[in-house]
Design an enzyme around this catalytic site. Sequence first.
Site, PDB file in Angstrom:
ATOM      1  NE  ARG A  91      -0.118   4.669  -1.910  1.00  0.00           N
ATOM      2  CZ  ARG A  91       0.144   5.176  -3.344  1.00  0.00           C
ATOM      3  NH1 ARG A  91       1.134   5.972  -3.529  1.00  0.00           N
ATOM      4  NH2 ARG A  91      -0.463   4.602  -4.165  1.00  0.00           N
ATOM      5  CG  ASP A 139       1.712   1.067  -3.210  1.00  0.00           C
ATOM      6  OD1 ASP A 139       1.477   0.822  -1.904  1.00  0.00           O
ATOM      7  OD2 ASP A 139       0.891   0.667  -4.075  1.00  0.00           O
TER       8      ASP A 139
END
Length: 147
Positions: free
Chosen positions: A8, A119
């Site tokens: 990310r 995530d």
Amino acid sequence: VSIGNICRSPIAEAVFRKLVTDEKLDSKWMTDSAAVSDWNVGRSPDARALSCLRNHGIETAHKARQITKEDFQTFDYILCMDESNLRDLKRKSNQVKDCKAKIELLGSYDPQKQLIIEDPYYGSEKDFETVYEQCVRCCKAFLEKPH
């Protein structure tokens, strides 16, 4: 900032850097990404993250690193991806004398109100695409606000 700095946060960093470059604001912003943990230090971003960025014409040479005490003293903003990162960062920042950084969720800038950027590590290509789209929306909105 994210847990391992390979999915990310490198996407967010690359997106923000491209926006800043496109807007000719690169002299005003210093952009980096880091991890809360030391799991992946020195590793390149996940291949799926790189492929997702490449599909959007963005390259990155980022190598994972762990956040440092200096980061809290140097950066004006530390933007993170989820509640557990936010908690860990606030705890770390309390141990830093003269912490200057404002610690916030990147998702708090999302016009579509998706607060958490999940995530995508255990997900599919589509999940990486979702992270990319969230990062674009949030980074644009963050950049547009007065600093």
